[in-house]
Design a protein around this motif. Sequence first.
Motif, PDB file in Angstrom:
ATOM      1  N   THR A  76     -10.576  20.681  -6.881  1.00 31.27           N
ATOM      2  CA  THR A  76     -11.055  19.591  -7.987  1.00 31.27           C
ATOM      3  C   THR A  76     -12.410  19.241  -7.691  1.00 31.27           C
ATOM      4  N   LEU A  77     -12.745  18.914  -6.668  1.00 31.59           N
ATOM      5  CA  LEU A  77     -14.209  18.544  -6.184  1.00 31.59           C
ATOM      6  C   LEU A  77     -15.107  19.683  -6.529  1.00 31.59           C
ATOM      7  N   GLU A  99     -14.752  21.937  -8.740  1.00 33.59           N
ATOM      8  CA  GLU A  99     -14.992  22.100 -10.089  1.00 33.59           C
ATOM      9  C   GLU A  99     -15.987  20.788 -10.670  1.00 33.59           C
ATOM     10  N   ARG A 100     -15.651  19.578 -10.049  1.00 30.67           N
ATOM     11  CA  ARG A 100     -16.685  18.616 -10.634  1.00 30.67           C
ATOM     12  C   ARG A 100     -18.026  18.966 -10.302  1.00 30.67           C
ATOM     13  N   ARG A 101     -18.329  19.608  -8.952  1.00 25.68           N
ATOM     14  CA  ARG A 101     -19.694  19.905  -8.863  1.00 25.68           C
ATOM     15  C   ARG A 101     -20.108  21.052  -9.360  1.00 25.68           C
ATOM     16  N   LYS A 117     -19.391  21.720 -12.693  1.00 26.98           N
ATOM     17  CA  LYS A 117     -19.623  21.180 -14.102  1.00 26.98           C
ATOM     18  C   LYS A 117     -20.957  20.409 -13.920  1.00 26.98           C
TER      19      LYS A 117
END
Length: 131
Positions: free
Chosen positions: A96-97, A99-101, A103
């Motif tokens: 999830t981290l 993916e956040r970075r 994006k």
Amino acid sequence: MLSRRPLLIALAGLLAFATAPAVSGSRLPKGLDADRDGSVDLAEAKNAAAALFDRLDRDHEGTLDAKELHVRLKKDEIAGADPDKDATLTKDEFLTLVERRFKAADVDSDGTLNAAELHSKAGRALLKLLQ
């Protein structure tokens, strides 16, 4: 007698051009661009992150703590990515981290990161996580 200067300048320019790195995929970190299309998509980033997670999880507990993530994340970054507040990241939390970075680095929102995006501040934060 002909001057050699124009010839030397032309040769120097040709040499500089021939030895300059390409802007496309050649500046992407090795192993991240699995399909070698010159960009990194989210699936490629997550696959690299999942493989890294498995390598870092030497005790095979299914989590990574601050010691296992020591050069990739600071304690406050771990805390920000740790919704259950157990001071560890599961593989899902780690992905999830990632993916956040990803994006954050995908400034043109095309779903891929090119060399320029990966070398931006947000891109470097992602790469640090994937080292």
